[in-house]
Design an enzyme around this catalytic site. Structure first.
Site, short mmCIF file in Angstrom:
data_model
loop_
_atom_site.label_atom_id
_atom_site.label_comp_id
_atom_site.label_asym_id
_atom_site.label_seq_id
_atom_site.Cartn_x
_atom_site.Cartn_y
_atom_site.Cartn_z
N ASN A 67 44.72 104.41 8.37
CA ASN A 67 43.10 105.38 7.94
C ASN A 67 43.18 106.62 8.58
OD1 ASN A 67 41.13 107.01 6.74
ND2 ASN A 67 39.98 104.94 7.09
N CYS A 72 36.52 110.83 4.16
CA CYS A 72 37.93 110.52 4.30
C CYS A 72 38.64 111.54 2.52
CB CYS A 72 37.73 109.05 3.59
SG CYS A 72 38.41 108.31 4.99
N HIS A 82 43.14 106.24 -1.72
CA HIS A 82 43.00 106.32 -0.53
C HIS A 82 43.53 105.29 0.51
CE1 HIS A 82 40.91 107.59 3.60
NE2 HIS A 82 40.19 106.73 3.59
C1 COA Z 1 36.76 96.17 8.33
C2 COA Z 1 37.44 94.89 7.86
C3 COA Z 1 38.88 94.82 7.88
C4 COA Z 1 36.92 93.64 8.27
O1 COA Z 1 37.38 92.61 7.26
P1 COA Z 1 37.10 91.55 6.19
O2 COA Z 1 37.15 91.04 5.79
O3 COA Z 1 35.55 91.66 6.25
O4 COA Z 1 36.49 90.89 7.62
P2 COA Z 1 34.34 90.30 7.97
O5 COA Z 1 34.06 91.29 8.66
O6 COA Z 1 33.78 89.26 7.16
O7 COA Z 1 35.51 89.46 9.57
C5 COA Z 1 36.13 88.03 9.44
C6 COA Z 1 35.66 88.05 11.06
O8 COA Z 1 36.67 88.32 11.48
C7 COA Z 1 35.99 89.26 12.63
N1 COA Z 1 37.22 90.76 13.44
C8 COA Z 1 36.45 91.49 12.67
N2 COA Z 1 37.62 92.14 13.20
C9 COA Z 1 39.03 92.17 14.03
C10 COA Z 1 39.75 91.67 14.67
N3 COA Z 1 40.48 93.22 14.61
N4 COA Z 1 40.49 90.89 14.85
C11 COA Z 1 40.05 89.77 14.76
N5 COA Z 1 38.82 89.68 14.62
C12 COA Z 1 38.51 90.21 14.01
C13 COA Z 1 34.89 89.85 12.97
O9 COA Z 1 34.30 89.21 14.42
C14 COA Z 1 34.42 87.81 11.51
O10 COA Z 1 34.14 87.37 13.11
P3 COA Z 1 33.24 86.22 12.87
O11 COA Z 1 33.36 85.67 11.00
O12 COA Z 1 33.52 84.84 13.16
O13 COA Z 1 31.94 87.14 12.81
C15 COA Z 1 37.17 95.23 5.99
O14 COA Z 1 36.03 94.68 5.98
C16 COA Z 1 37.60 96.82 5.49
O15 COA Z 1 38.44 97.27 5.45
N6 COA Z 1 36.62 97.13 5.41
C17 COA Z 1 36.55 98.15 5.06
C18 COA Z 1 36.86 99.26 5.54
C19 COA Z 1 37.15 100.98 4.76
O16 COA Z 1 37.32 101.17 3.95
N7 COA Z 1 36.60 101.93 6.39
C20 COA Z 1 36.81 103.12 5.83
C21 COA Z 1 36.30 103.10 4.75
S1 COA Z 1 36.83 105.23 4.40
#
Ligand code: COA
Length: 331
Positions: free
Chosen positions: A288, A116, A258
């Site tokens: 993204n 990215c 970003h």
């Molecule tokens: C990926 C992201 C949105 C997840 O959000 P989060 O608040 O960290 O969520 P978690 O990973 O703790 O997941 C919470 C729960 O939601 C669930 N979940 C994940 N994706 C889901 C979806 N699309 N729909 C519903 N539930 C979902 C998970 O399975 C988890 O369930 P559990 O608690 O029963 O295990 C977040 O971590 C994020 O944006 N990270 C950075 C991503 C990024 O910047 N990437 C690129 C960098 S260039």
């Protein structure tokens, strides 16, 4: 001898018309519009048609920027494409764009792989190329077809990404007042390389029946870990780019972080001293788009009149590697 400076001559974009909404995704995986909206801020993303590759959308963004810059493709000395979703491992997507633009003259072309952060890495590289006298007009593109490397059965990643391409023409000037690139700051830390990656398709794990069956040609991410480092490094990067440009973050006219997650953008905004209305957000429309994100943001901000000639804009990016990069540009 006169010193060379670098000006941004024009910016352009290509956004594929096909839209995939959160409601469409509800029918594909176990997710809801409510979860995606509250956890990420994303409402929809654009996806290329199956027959389209990264070089196709990169070429369309190139045509847009060439038209806006009012120069011919024959005036280019180099094409640089930042992408992690190239048409193929080789040749570079930049060479394929050269072919698609039907450029007859000799120039040089190559890709940048910095995830990215690729576009901002590109600004740093192209600035050095122009300042050293190697070239006068460079086409820099950030283009991604993330949809082609997405596991559409994995709800933890498939809701996050989208496709798009942005382009910029950077040109030599000897007039210091026209200088656009006020600072660039780059960083990387490979100890995080296994938190966001595509395992197969390279020399470590070439394509096989097993890699296809196990979906190893698609993105794997440890979201929570990425989130934490992203906020820290993006804040550091914004401050560093402003310090190198000799300004305070509050002197910026616009901050284009970003666009991976609205919660990351808000967390960065709170930690960087800047008014919320000066933070650019389009993650709700596109998700993204990796290396295409910051250049599409800048191009849209210009087209929407949010910035004008003389405005100071800070781009901040963060991605796999991990890599991070920031720059302050004056339009
Ligand atoms: C990926 C992201 C949105 C997840 O959000 P989060 O608040 O960290 O969520 P978690 O990973 O703790 O997941 C919470 C729960 O939601 C669930 N979940 C994940 N994706 C889901 C979806 N699309 N729909 C519903 N539930 C979902 C998970 O399975 C988890 O369930 P559990 O608690 O029963 O295990 C977040 O971590 C994020 O944006 N990270 C950075 C991503 C990024 O910047 N990437 C690129 C960098 S260039």
């Amino acid at each position: 001898m006169k010193e060379n400076y670098v000006k941004i001559t024009a910016t352009g974009t290509y956004i594929p018309p096909k839209i995939l909404t959160n409601f469409n995704l509800e029918k594909m995986v176990d997710t809801t519009d409510e979860w995606i909206t509250t956890r990420t801020g994303i409402k929809e993303r654009h996806i290329v048609e199956e027959t389209f590759s990264t070089s196709d959308i990169a070429t369309l963004a190139a045509k847009d920027v060439l038209q806006k810059a009012n120069i011919s493709a024959e005036d280019l000395d180099a094409i640089v494409v930042a992408t992690i979703t190239p048409d193929m491992l080789f040749p570079s997507t930049a060479c394929i764009v050269q072919k698609k633009l039907n450029i007859q003259k000799e120039l040089f072309a190559f890709d940048i792989s910095a995830a990215c952060s690729g576009f901002v890495y590109g600004i740093a590289i192209v600035t050095s190329m122009i300042k050293s006298g190697l070239c006068n007009n460079v086409l820099l593109i950030g283009a991604e077809t993330m949809s082609k490397f997405t596991n559409w059965k994995d709800r933890t990643t498939c809701v996050l990404f989208g496709d798009g391409a942005g382009a910029m023409i950077l040109s030599k000037t000897e007039d210091k007042n026209e200088n656009s690139i006020l600072s660039v700051f780059l960083g990387a830390d490979g100890k995080y390389s296994d938190l966001l990656y595509i395992p197969a398709g390279g020399s470590r794990m070439p394509a096989s029946e097993k890699t296809v069956k196990e979906n190893l040609h698609t993105i794997i991410m440890s979201g929570k870990e990425v989130f934490k480092v992203a906020v820290t490094k993006m804040v550091e990067s914004a401050k560093k780019a402003c310090e190198l440009a000799g300004i305070k973050t509050k002197d910026l006219d616009l901050l284009i972080p970003h666009q991976a997650n609205l919660r990351i953008i808000n967390a960065v905004g709170e930690r960087v001293e800047i008014e919320p209305e000066k933070i650019f957000v389009n993650v709700q429309k596109y998700g993204n788009m990796s290396s295409a994100t910051t250049i599409i943001g800048l191009s849209e901000a210009i087209d929407e009149g949010r910035v004008k000639k003389g405005s100071k804009v800070c781009l901040i990016s963060f991605g796999a590697g991990f890599t991070w990069a920031s720059c302050v540009v004056r339009l």
